[in-house]
Structures are given as structure tokens and as C-alpha cells.
Write a protein that holds these residues in place. Structure first.
Motif, PDB file in Angstrom:
ATOM      1  N   ALA A  72       0.836  -1.211   0.000  1.00 24.39           N
ATOM      2  CA  ALA A  72       0.000   0.000   0.000  1.00 24.39           C
ATOM      3  C   ALA A  72       0.861   1.246   0.000  1.00 24.39           C
ATOM      4  N   ARG A  73       1.956   1.242   0.843  1.00 25.94           N
ATOM      5  CA  ARG A  73       2.818   2.421   0.882  1.00 25.94           C
ATOM      6  C   ARG A  73       3.523   2.648  -0.460  1.00 25.94           C
ATOM      7  N   THR A  74       3.969   1.550  -1.062  1.00 29.65           N
ATOM      8  CA  THR A  74       4.681   1.682  -2.353  1.00 29.65           C
ATOM      9  C   THR A  74       3.771   2.278  -3.418  1.00 29.65           C
ATOM     10  N   ILE A  75       2.552   1.816  -3.473  1.00 26.41           N
ATOM     11  CA  ILE A  75       1.600   2.342  -4.480  1.00 26.41           C
ATOM     12  C   ILE A  75       1.278   3.807  -4.189  1.00 26.41           C
ATOM     13  N   ALA A  76       1.107   4.152  -2.911  1.00 23.72           N
ATOM     14  CA  ALA A  76       0.818   5.539  -2.551  1.00 23.72           C
ATOM     15  C   ALA A  76       1.967   6.454  -2.923  1.00 23.72           C
ATOM     16  N   GLN A  77       3.211   6.009  -2.661  1.00 25.62           N
ATOM     17  CA  GLN A  77       4.367   6.814  -3.033  1.00 25.62           C
ATOM     18  C   GLN A  77       4.463   6.992  -4.549  1.00 25.62           C
ATOM     19  N   MET A  78       4.104   5.943  -5.273  1.00 32.24           N
ATOM     20  CA  MET A  78       4.128   6.031  -6.734  1.00 32.24           C
ATOM     21  C   MET A  78       3.141   7.086  -7.241  1.00 32.24           C
ATOM     22  N   ARG A  86      -3.001   8.673 -12.347  1.00 34.53           N
ATOM     23  CA  ARG A  86      -4.287   8.976 -11.736  1.00 34.53           C
ATOM     24  C   ARG A  86      -4.733   7.867 -10.753  1.00 34.53           C
ATOM     25  N   SER A  87      -4.514   6.610 -11.136  1.00 34.44           N
ATOM     26  CA  SER A  87      -4.961   5.498 -10.248  1.00 34.44           C
ATOM     27  C   SER A  87      -4.144   4.241 -10.534  1.00 34.44           C
ATOM     28  N   ILE A  88      -4.124   3.338  -9.526  1.00 37.04           N
ATOM     29  CA  ILE A  88      -3.445   2.043  -9.654  1.00 37.04           C
ATOM     30  C   ILE A  88      -4.406   0.971  -9.127  1.00 37.04           C
ATOM     31  N   VAL A  89      -4.595  -0.087  -9.889  1.00 36.93           N
ATOM     32  CA  VAL A  89      -5.490  -1.196  -9.502  1.00 36.93           C
ATOM     33  C   VAL A  89      -4.722  -2.507  -9.674  1.00 36.93           C
ATOM     34  N   TYR A  98      -7.776  -6.861  -6.040  1.00 34.52           N
ATOM     35  CA  TYR A  98      -7.032  -7.149  -4.838  1.00 34.52           C
ATOM     36  C   TYR A  98      -6.743  -5.857  -4.093  1.00 34.52           C
ATOM     37  N   PHE A  99      -6.383  -4.785  -4.851  1.00 30.00           N
ATOM     38  CA  PHE A  99      -6.056  -3.502  -4.218  1.00 30.00           C
ATOM     39  C   PHE A  99      -6.269  -2.397  -5.264  1.00 30.00           C
ATOM     40  N   GLN A 100      -6.796  -1.278  -4.825  1.00 31.03           N
ATOM     41  CA  GLN A 100      -6.957  -0.135  -5.739  1.00 31.03           C
ATOM     42  C   GLN A 100      -6.824   1.147  -4.953  1.00 31.03           C
ATOM     43  N   THR A 101      -6.304   2.192  -5.645  1.00 32.98           N
ATOM     44  CA  THR A 101      -6.120   3.498  -5.026  1.00 32.98           C
ATOM     45  C   THR A 101      -6.077   4.559  -6.125  1.00 32.98           C
ATOM     46  N   GLY A 102      -6.325   5.797  -5.755  1.00 32.73           N
ATOM     47  CA  GLY A 102      -6.283   6.914  -6.721  1.00 32.73           C
ATOM     48  C   GLY A 102      -7.655   7.473  -7.011  1.00 32.73           C
ATOM     49  N   ASP A 103      -7.666   8.691  -7.611  1.00 31.02           N
ATOM     50  CA  ASP A 103      -8.920   9.383  -7.910  1.00 31.02           C
ATOM     51  C   ASP A 103      -9.741   8.681  -8.986  1.00 31.02           C
TER      52      ASP A 103
END
Length: 509
Positions: A72-78, A86-89, A98-103
Motif C-alpha cells: 500500500a505504501r509503495t503504491i501511494a508513493q508512486m 491517476r490510479s493504480i489497480v 485485490y487492491f486499488q487506489t487513486g482518484d
């Protein structure tokens, strides 16, 4: 000046703009055919692909270690480091998230399974098999607004090329046109020499473009003071406005191969004064090989000479009219000097001059010539009874009838108050007597009715005839013989004709 005229570009600016347009078009064509311009989109695609693959490797390692927090931290830093991301899934193989983040995570989850420049999909491997995939949603690579489109490197390069190319081309063309200007081919010392001439001078090239116009030509008309270099001389309407005939202008004839042309009259119309009369001549200008390169045109202002000629012609015409009037007056003077003012017949002086020539010619040619003397019978009674005005009418009537009865070439003279003398060249005594008797009869029958305003007594006249062939040695003796014959007619009862005879016997008619 209108707005359209204010925005109109000069020839150098138009040429520069055309050169830049050709250059930009050539660059775009070369890029389309050969790809000579590096593609910004391709670089972006490679960069984004590298980021996605690096992230996929890290996610694979973290998934194998089961370290979800570090994932989660690695994706947030990216997401924080890359402003375009804009987003990573992260998805499993079965498509579950499995995991998603971003606007843009929700829309990314619903995106199609096709990898694009803005939506990259990279597989996640677990050993030799595929565990799932990572989806990276980026900001659009192509501009979505005008400002974004203008900010693209390709557009910036083209704008820089256009603006810079136009400025450099314009500066270069101005310099080049300075050397290409036909007027610059004439040295300054030659210009000054031509400006010293009093007659207008223009040199044109083979296409009738003005190469040089001296100061005298520029002074001929207000519009001639403008910069005429490089302009067509035939396009100068102020120069050809006064042409009325259909004959070609001198420079046109010279440039067409006729050679030198001289003495062509041209009226140059002026805006505020009378036209200027020019005498135009042209001569060809050839190179060393004899090829026609242009012509030299001279404009000689002959207005003063033309005006003087016009005044001279007017003076000559007036002199001619005056001469005609003088001739008429001289004729009248001669007539007054030669003619009797009352009857219009020859007076004695003029009669003697002409009769002497006829007498001498008759003597020389041995031809006959007769003299007839006539006198109005009882003329004194007309003056005493009816007055001198009626007496004058009687004299005029008899004189007119005497003239009407004579032949062509005969002469009539008022010899005295009521006495007349006539000379009949070539007439024999019989012919002269017949002429005289016919006149006598006409006077006796018709003269009375010709008197106006008064019923007068019958008018009659007596005649005496003498001939050169009867021995007269001079004109005076001939007239004397005719006068003696007239006296005989008077003594014989008047209103008759008598002929003088050598034996001194007078024969009445």
C-alpha cells in the motif's frame, strides 16, 4: 487609408511568409514520410511502460512476501511522485480486485481490458504462472485544451520555426532585395550626372520596368516624385492620360525592336495647370552581344516653344487676314483711282494708260482698232429742268447702257461731264458703227424709263466713230477724229452715229 489597406503586407513580407510556409510544410511532410521529428507520444509510452513494469516487479515481490502494508505504501508513493498517474489497480487472475487506489480507481476498474497509452496493463507473475495484473491509469497524453495543445513540444517547435524563420527570412530578403533592386545597378555618380540634365530622362529594362528616373523627369508631374524604381512605365496612368492617338508610345516601339524613335509629341496633363507639351524620344540599350536590354527615354519640355509657335501661327494668321484686308483696300483704292465715282467707268487717266497699250499693239500687229465718242443730247436741259440729281441719274443710266452694249474686251471711259469715250480692239469701222448704233437705239427707247421718281423727257445720245486703219498716228489723233465725227452727228440733228473718213468727209449712219 482603409483597414484593408493598413493590413496589406508588402512584397518582402509576403515572400518571407511564403518561404516559411513552404519550410513548415516540408518539415511536416518529411516527418510524415520518414519520421524525422522525434515523437513525444512514443517517449511517453515507453516511460509509462517502464514505470508500469517496475511497479509490477515490486508488487510481485511484495505479494510473494505477503507484505500488504508495504504494498500500500509503495503504491501511494508512486501516485504522489508521478503527477500524470491517476490510479493504480491490482487484480487477480479471475478479475477480482485485490487492491486499488487513486482518484480514477473506480473508472479504472470498469475499463476495458485493452492496454493503451493512458491505461496500461502489466501482468503479475507468480513463479511460472500469471497471478494477475496491475492497471495504471494516466492523464491523457494528447492535449485536451487549446493551451495544452499550444504547450506541446511539437507545436512549440513549429511556432518557433515559423516566427524565427519569418524574422530571419524577412531580414535576409530585405538585404537581398536591396542588391536585386534594378536601381542599385546604376552608380551614384551616374545618377548625379543624369540629375544635372535639363530634360527628363528615364531608363527602363527589357520588361519596361523603370531602372532610373532623373530629377527633371520627377519634376514633370506631382506623381512622378514617388519612388518609381522597379515599376512598369506603362502602368503610370498620369504619364499616358494625355495620349489620344492609337500610335504606340516611343519606348513600346523601341522595346519591340523598331530601334530609335524620335519626335513623338505627348501632352502631359497636370492637376492644377495647363498640360505640358513633351517631345519624347527613345533609343535602345544593348549589351556587348547586341541583345536588347532596355531603352533610354528622353522627355523634352517644349511647352514654351509650342506656345510660342501657337502665338506665331496666330500672328501669321492675323497678318494674313490683315494682308487680305489691305489687298481689298488696295483694290478699292485702285478702283477709286481708275474709276469715275459716279458711273464706275474708267476715268481719263486710267483710260489713257490702257488705251495706249491697245493702240500700240494694234499698230504693231497691223490690226484694226476703233474709237467711239458719245455725248448725251441736250443734257443741260436735264440739269436746268429736273435738277442735278436727275442729271446724275441720266449720266449713270447712259453709262450703264453703254457698258451693256459693248463687246467683251472693249473699254469705256467717262471722258467729260456727259461725254464718253470707247475703244473697241479688233473692230472694223462697220462693226464699231453697228455696236454704236445698237447702243444709240437702246438709249433712245429705254433710258427714259430707267429714271426713278421723275417723268423726264426722252433721252438720246450722239456717236462718232474713228478707226486706226484710217490714218491716225497716235491715240490722241484717233480720239480727235472720233470727236470730229461726233460733232458731225450733233450738226446732223443728234441721236445718230457718224464715221470719220480720211478724205475729211463725215458719213452719217
Amino acid at each position: 487609408m482603409t483597414k484593408l489597406g493598413a493590413l496589406r503586407m508588402g512584397p518582402i513580407a509576403r515572400i518571407s511568409l511564403g518561404v516559411v510556409a513552404l519550410l513548415v510544410s516540408l518539415v511536416l511532410l518529411a516527418d510524415m514520410l520518414f519520421g524525422v521529428v522525434p515523437g513525444h507520444g512514443e517517449q511517453q509510452r515507453k516511460l509509462r511502460q517502464r514505470v508500469a513494469e517496475t511497479l509490477a516487479v515490486q508488487i510481485t515481490s511484495l505479494l510473494e512476501a505477503g507484505d500488504t502494508a508495504t504494498l500500500a505504501r509503495t503504491i501511494a508513493q508512486m501516485l504522489a511522485r508521478d503527477s500524470d498517474l491517476r490510479s493504480i489497480v491490482v487484480r487477480r487472475m479471475d478479475g477480482s480486485t485485490y487492491f486499488q487506489t487513486g482518484d480514477d480507481a473506480r473508472s479504472s476498474a470498469k475499463a476495458a481490458a485493452v492496454s493503451t497509452l493512458d491505461d496500461l496493463r502489466v501482468p503479475i507473475l507468480s513463479g511460472a504462472r500469471t497471478w494477475g495484473e496491475v492497471q495504471l491509469r494516466f492523464a491523457p497524453a494528447t492535449p485536451e485544451t487549446l493551451l495544452g495543445w499550444l504547450a506541446s513540444p511539437m507545436i512549440r517547435a513549429l511556432l518557433l520555426l515559423s516566427v524565427g524563420g519569418f524574422a530571419l527570412s524577412y531580414a535576409y530578403m530585405r538585404r537581398a532585395m536591396h542588391y536585386l533592386n534594378p536601381s542599385n545597378t546604376v552608380p551614384e555618380r551616374v545618377r548625379k550626372a543624369f540629375d544635372a540634365l535639363t530634360e527628363g530622362l528615364v531608363i527602363v529594362d527589357a520588361q519596361a520596368r523603370i531602372v532610373l528616373a532623373n530629377q527633371a523627369f520627377r519634376n514633370l508631374h506631382p506623381l512622378a516624385a514617388a519612388d518609381l524604381n522597379g515599376r512598369q512605365i506603362d502602368a503610370q496612368a498620369w504619364l499616358t492620360a494625355g495620349v489620344t492617338d492609337a500610335q504606340p508610345l516611343p519606348w513600346t516601339r523601341t522595346l519591340s525592336g523598331e530601334g530609335a524613335v524620335a519626335g513623338h509629341n505627348l501632352d502631359l496633363l497636370q492637376p492644377d495647370r495647363a498640360p505640358v507639351r513633351l517631345l519624347v524620344s527613345s533609343a535602345p540599350v544593348a549589351d556587348n552581344n547586341g541583345r536588347l536590354r532596355g531603352c533610354m527615354i528622353t522627355f523634352d519640355d517644349v511647352t514654351a516653344v509650342h506656345r510660342a509657335n501657337e502665338e506665331l501661327r496666330a500672328t501669321m494668321a492675323e497678318l494674313q487676314r490683315t494682308r487680305g484686308r489691305i489687298e481689298e483696300q488696295n483694290v478699292e483704292l485702285r478702283r477709286l483711282a481708275e474709276r469715275d465715282p459716279l458711273t464706275g467707268c474708267f476715268n481719263r487717266r486710267a483710260f489713257y494708260q490702257a488705251a495706249l497699250e491697245l493702240f500700240a499693239q494694234a499698230k504693231e500687229d497691223h490690226t484694226d482698232l476703233c474709237c467711239v465718242m458719245a455725248d448725251i443730247d441736250h443734257f443741260k436741259k436735264f440739269n436746268d429742268v429736273y435738277g442735278h440729281a436727275v442729271g446724275d441719274q441720266v449720266i449713270q443710266t447712259v453709262a450703264r447702257m453703254l457698258g451693256d452694249g459693248l463687246r467683251e474686251g472693249d473699254m469705256l471711259c467717262r471722258y467729260g461731264g456727259e461725254e464718253f469715250c470707247m475703244v473697241l480692239p479688233g473692230a472694223t469701222p462697220d462693226v464699231a458703227r453697228q455696236v454704236a448704233d445698237a447702243i444709240r437705239a437702246s438709249i433712245h427707247e429705254h433710258a427714259k424709263s430707267a429714271i426713278r421718281g421723275t417723268d423726264v423727257m426722252r433721252i438720246a445720245a450722239s456717236f462718232g466713230v474713228a478707226s486706226v486703219m484710217m490714218g491716225a498716228s497716235s491715240l490722241e489723233s484717233l480720239i480727235e477724229q472720233a470727236d470730229q465725227a461726233l460733232y458731225r452727228s450733233k450738226e446732223g440733228g443728234r441721236n445718230r452715229v457718224s464715221v470719220w473718213r480720211p478724205e475729211a468727209e463725215l458719213e452719217p449712219a
